[in-house]
Motif scaffolding. Sequence first.
Motif, mmCIF file in Angstrom:
data_model
loop_
_atom_site.group_PDB
_atom_site.id
_atom_site.type_symbol
_atom_site.label_atom_id
_atom_site.label_comp_id
_atom_site.label_asym_id
_atom_site.label_seq_id
_atom_site.Cartn_x
_atom_site.Cartn_y
_atom_site.Cartn_z
ATOM 1 N N LYS A 76 48.026 20.242 39.141
ATOM 2 C CA LYS A 76 48.120 20.366 40.604
ATOM 3 C C LYS A 76 47.657 21.740 41.093
ATOM 4 C CE LYS A 76 51.836 17.010 41.317
ATOM 5 N NZ LYS A 76 53.228 16.818 41.796
ATOM 6 N N LEU A 77 47.525 22.688 40.187
ATOM 7 C CA LEU A 77 47.018 24.005 40.593
ATOM 8 C C LEU A 77 45.497 23.896 40.727
ATOM 9 C CD1 LEU A 77 47.401 27.010 41.162
ATOM 10 C CD2 LEU A 77 47.353 27.431 38.705
ATOM 11 N N MET A 78 45.006 24.119 41.927
ATOM 12 C CA MET A 78 43.590 23.878 42.207
ATOM 13 C C MET A 78 42.703 24.914 41.508
ATOM 14 S SD MET A 78 43.202 21.130 43.981
ATOM 15 C CE MET A 78 44.381 20.448 42.846
ATOM 16 N N PRO A 79 41.501 24.512 41.134
ATOM 17 C CA PRO A 79 40.601 25.406 40.398
ATOM 18 C C PRO A 79 39.894 26.391 41.328
ATOM 19 C CG PRO A 79 39.567 23.275 40.707
ATOM 20 C CD PRO A 79 40.945 23.155 41.282
ATOM 21 N N TYR A 80 40.672 27.209 41.953
ATOM 22 C CA TYR A 80 40.115 28.155 42.942
ATOM 23 C C TYR A 80 40.906 29.442 42.843
ATOM 24 C CZ TYR A 80 38.457 29.931 47.421
ATOM 25 O OH TYR A 80 37.864 30.689 48.404
ATOM 26 N N LEU A 81 40.207 30.564 42.850
ATOM 27 C CA LEU A 81 40.901 31.850 42.769
ATOM 28 C C LEU A 81 40.227 32.861 43.693
ATOM 29 C CD1 LEU A 81 42.968 33.765 41.445
ATOM 30 C CD2 LEU A 81 41.289 34.185 39.633
ATOM 31 N N HIS A 82 41.030 33.379 44.635
ATOM 32 C CA HIS A 82 40.530 34.453 45.504
ATOM 33 C C HIS A 82 40.979 35.765 44.882
ATOM 34 C CE1 HIS A 82 39.141 36.367 49.133
ATOM 35 N NE2 HIS A 82 40.284 37.006 49.241
ATOM 36 N N LEU A 83 40.028 36.497 44.328
ATOM 37 C CA LEU A 83 40.367 37.718 43.600
ATOM 38 C C LEU A 83 39.452 38.852 44.063
ATOM 39 C CD1 LEU A 83 42.358 38.535 41.323
ATOM 40 C CD2 LEU A 83 40.472 38.242 39.720
ATOM 41 N N PRO A 84 39.910 39.599 45.088
ATOM 42 C CA PRO A 84 39.044 40.654 45.638
ATOM 43 C C PRO A 84 38.709 41.732 44.611
ATOM 44 C CG PRO A 84 40.825 40.146 47.152
ATOM 45 C CD PRO A 84 41.128 39.430 45.875
ATOM 46 N N VAL A 85 37.455 42.201 44.672
ATOM 47 C CA VAL A 85 37.039 43.289 43.769
ATOM 48 C C VAL A 85 36.718 44.549 44.579
ATOM 49 C CG1 VAL A 85 34.623 42.538 43.713
ATOM 50 C CG2 VAL A 85 35.504 43.904 41.842
ATOM 51 N N GLN A 86 36.264 44.370 45.813
ATOM 52 C CA GLN A 86 35.972 45.434 46.801
ATOM 53 C C GLN A 86 34.660 46.155 46.539
ATOM 54 O OE1 GLN A 86 37.871 44.864 49.123
ATOM 55 N NE2 GLN A 86 39.908 44.397 48.395
ATOM 56 N N SER A 87 34.381 46.527 45.284
ATOM 57 C CA SER A 87 33.142 47.246 44.981
ATOM 58 C C SER A 87 32.782 46.994 43.528
ATOM 59 C CB SER A 87 33.345 48.745 45.224
ATOM 60 O OG SER A 87 32.259 49.482 44.660
ATOM 61 N N GLY A 88 31.483 47.143 43.204
ATOM 62 C CA GLY A 88 31.057 46.989 41.813
ATOM 63 C C GLY A 88 30.877 48.327 41.128
ATOM 64 N N SER A 89 31.209 49.417 41.838
ATOM 65 C CA SER A 89 31.009 50.760 41.275
ATOM 66 C C SER A 89 32.349 51.360 40.836
ATOM 67 C CB SER A 89 30.369 51.656 42.339
ATOM 68 O OG SER A 89 30.674 53.007 42.063
ATOM 69 N N ASP A 90 32.425 51.770 39.581
ATOM 70 C CA ASP A 90 33.680 52.337 39.074
ATOM 71 C C ASP A 90 34.071 53.615 39.813
ATOM 72 O OD1 ASP A 90 33.852 50.279 37.343
ATOM 73 O OD2 ASP A 90 33.199 51.393 35.571
ATOM 74 N N ARG A 91 33.073 54.379 40.206
ATOM 75 C CA ARG A 91 33.348 55.632 40.927
ATOM 76 C C ARG A 91 34.060 55.325 42.254
ATOM 77 N NH1 ARG A 91 30.877 59.333 44.079
ATOM 78 N NH2 ARG A 91 29.445 57.779 44.906
ATOM 79 N N ILE A 92 33.527 54.313 42.949
ATOM 80 C CA ILE A 92 34.124 53.940 44.244
ATOM 81 C C ILE A 92 35.474 53.252 44.026
ATOM 82 C CG2 ILE A 92 33.800 52.460 46.294
ATOM 83 C CD1 ILE A 92 32.061 55.002 46.279
ATOM 84 N N LEU A 93 35.568 52.426 42.994
ATOM 85 C CA LEU A 93 36.853 51.752 42.728
ATOM 86 C C LEU A 93 37.943 52.790 42.458
ATOM 87 C CD1 LEU A 93 35.647 48.752 40.514
ATOM 88 C CD2 LEU A 93 36.689 48.617 42.793
ATOM 89 N N LYS A 94 37.557 53.875 41.788
ATOM 90 C CA LYS A 94 38.531 54.932 41.498
ATOM 91 C C LYS A 94 38.949 55.614 42.813
ATOM 92 C CE LYS A 94 39.441 58.269 37.992
ATOM 93 N NZ LYS A 94 39.186 59.686 38.100
ATOM 94 N N ALA A 95 37.961 55.908 43.644
ATOM 95 C CA ALA A 95 38.276 56.554 44.930
ATOM 96 C C ALA A 95 39.105 55.629 45.819
ATOM 97 C CB ALA A 95 36.981 56.964 45.633
ATOM 98 N N MET A 96 38.941 54.335 45.603
ATOM 99 C CA MET A 96 39.726 53.356 46.370
ATOM 100 C C MET A 96 41.137 53.185 45.795
ATOM 101 S SD MET A 96 37.068 50.192 46.901
ATOM 102 C CE MET A 96 35.999 50.047 48.332
ATOM 103 N N ASN A 97 41.379 53.768 44.610
ATOM 104 C CA ASN A 97 42.660 53.599 43.906
ATOM 105 C C ASN A 97 42.909 52.135 43.556
ATOM 106 O OD1 ASN A 97 45.117 54.421 42.793
ATOM 107 N ND2 ASN A 97 46.241 54.018 44.688
ATOM 108 N N ARG A 98 41.857 51.486 43.042
ATOM 109 C CA ARG A 98 41.942 50.046 42.805
ATOM 110 C C ARG A 98 42.552 49.654 41.459
ATOM 111 N NH1 ARG A 98 42.341 45.859 46.025
ATOM 112 N NH2 ARG A 98 41.354 44.528 44.479
#
Length: 437
Positions: free
Chosen positions: A251-273
């Motif tokens: 019953k768990l649908m095959p769909y997942l909303h999983l935000p990443v925000q950016s593909g750059s590790d430098r920016i992800l770090k600055a975003m505190n992700r």
Amino acid sequence: MTTLPASFRIKSFGCQMNVYDGERMAELLGDNGMTPAADGEDADLVVLNTCHIREKAAEKAYSDVGRLRREDGSRPLIALAGCVAQAEGAEAQARSKMIDIVVGPQSYHRLPEMVAEAALGRRPIDTAMPALSKFDALPRRRKAAPSAFLTVQEGCDKFCTYCVVPYTRGAEISRPWDDVVAEADALIEGGAREIVLLGQNVNAWRDGPRRLDALIRALSKIDGLERIRYTTSHPADMTDGLIAAHGEIDKLMPYLHLPVQSGSDRILKAMNRDHTADSYRRLIEQVRAARPDLALSGDFIVGFPGESDEDFTRTLSIVDAVGYAAAYSFKYSARPGTPAAAMEGAVSPHVMDERLQQLQERIAKSSLAFNRSCVGRDTRILIDRKGRQPGQMIGKTPWLQSVFVETDAAIGDMLDVTLTSALRNSLGGALRTAVAA
Ligand code: SAM
Ligand code: SF4
């Protein structure tokens, strides 16, 4: 006792949690003798259930207030609810004399008494954050749409540097197991066939040692509940149990909303992700290994302070690598009080526009490819609205695509269809019996 005004209208903006809160406020006002105004009819009370996530959304709240003045100069009682109310508090009333009530997302169970006060000419404000007490004070759910939202978790402790949610919705809290199950039971009794579990970080939900996968497993045993979804998730809270649940619970649908925000590790770090582009990709591989037909969706921000062309190119690469079925993308908006608002390296509006356009084209290509890959599949849809053409209805696939189909079925029915054509945002379908004939 003051009598409340006769009719109300609630306008919700922003996320699905606001839609849920709007429904709960409507139930509450209804239980206190007020009736929803019919389409096109003036309401005595208007509740603007607002969003503060980006500047544009927040400013919209004030222009909407201004528009509520009627041609004869009169106006309804006006309640400012949601995250703008929480963030601005008394400031909101200083900014617009038309706002009678300011009520934050954790206090709206007090709306009826606040409306009564406002009817006496007072200007009540409540932006307190009493953990969970609103849920205890809300009435039992009675009527539900075929796909019903159920908030199980609120607030956020992640403190991404661009985001106001930890300030407007407060600390991360989970509703207790029994409350959630009782509300799910009531929603199914009220007509729901699908439940969408909601939370700012829904996969951070917990009750003691029990995590979201255990809750989903328990809900999947409810007779009459056909489908379960959950949104929005944070990569750091994708537990092994939840990943496995995707392969184990039909019953768990095959769909997942999983935000990443950016593909750059430098920016992800600055975003505190708390994750890198690679760890995100590995996570996706794990969930796909559990559920190979998984549809993925995500959120992206372009133009975060310091984002270079190279950083942005990495974001485009992650779209290609993941193959999203859908994704939401936003221009970075500096929010007062967040750490990113004080960061150097602002990206010019012109560059942001260009990046957003490029990203959206890339996402559109990915969505179209995903939809096309589904053509020819036999699947089941849950009818949730009427189409524009006579005899046409629209339903959702397990992968959350909208399917147009000719049928005399009603909203809430589940139909077996073959997917016959694909556009970027929708598919065409034919009833399986009709296909076979
Ligand atoms: N909790 C979720 C998460 O971790 O991704 C979603 C939170 S937010 C309501 C929804 C989306 O709005 C975020 O995923 C992000 O892409 C976007 N967003 C949040 N703050 C923003 C900002 N200051 N400027 C632009 N977009 C923003
Ligand atoms: Fe905002 Fe980050 Fe929390 Fe999501 S995880 S609500 S983006 S602070």
